[in-house]
Scaffold this motif. Structure first.
Motif, PDB file in Angstrom:
ATOM      1  N   PHE A  93      39.602   1.226  72.258  1.00 12.27           N
ATOM      2  CA  PHE A  93      40.591   0.093  72.207  1.00 12.27           C
ATOM      3  C   PHE A  93      39.832  -1.181  71.744  1.00 12.27           C
ATOM      4  O   PHE A  93      40.353  -1.906  70.964  1.00 12.27           O
ATOM      5  N   SER A 136      48.056  -5.971  77.860  1.00 14.72           N
ATOM      6  CA  SER A 136      47.852  -4.758  78.950  1.00 14.72           C
ATOM      7  C   SER A 136      46.362  -4.421  79.226  1.00 14.72           C
ATOM      8  O   SER A 136      46.025  -3.980  80.273  1.00 14.72           O
ATOM      9  N   LEU A 137      45.586  -4.439  78.039  1.00 15.52           N
ATOM     10  CA  LEU A 137      44.403  -4.057  78.083  1.00 15.52           C
ATOM     11  C   LEU A 137      43.451  -5.160  78.353  1.00 15.52           C
ATOM     12  O   LEU A 137      42.063  -4.959  78.470  1.00 15.52           O
TER      13      LEU A 137
END
Length: 111
Positions: free
Chosen positions: A4, A98-99
């Protein structure tokens, strides 16, 4: 680096998506060179039975570039022509995805 983070870095490196900008903490020099992604979604706001469409500006910046953005910081984004640029002020509390890789900051032209 996980997948990610690598994908986020690839998006910010893409010249079709992100642009160079100068981030100024508190709106003062010295600025730091960052990559930003700008979005200009319209926001629909209700007033009783009426609705208004307001233009907004959201600026995404990697947390690795700006660790703690705050309201009052400014971002200078070069324009399309030489010697042209736009400056925006962060006007609300930035939020992390969110990451926890990308800050989203609401911005407006400085007063």
């Amino acid at each position: 680096m996980d997948a990610f983070a690598a994908a986020t870095d690839a998006l910010f490196a893409d010249p079709n998506i992100a642009r160079d900008a100068i981030w100024r903490v508190g709106g003062v020099d010295p600025g730091i060179l960052v990559r930003v992604i700008t979005r200009r979604p319209d926001e629909v706001v209700g007033f009783g039975d009426s609705r208004a469409i307001l233009s907004t500006l959201l600026i995404d910046v990697r947390r690795s570039d700006v660790t703690a953005p705050v309201s009052g910081d400014t971002v200078e984004i070069p324009g399309p022509g030489p010697g042209t640029s736009e400056t925006f002020q962060i006007i609300a509390t930035p939020t992390l995805d969110s990451l926890r890789l990308v800050w989203t900051c609401e911005a407006a032209p400085p007063p």
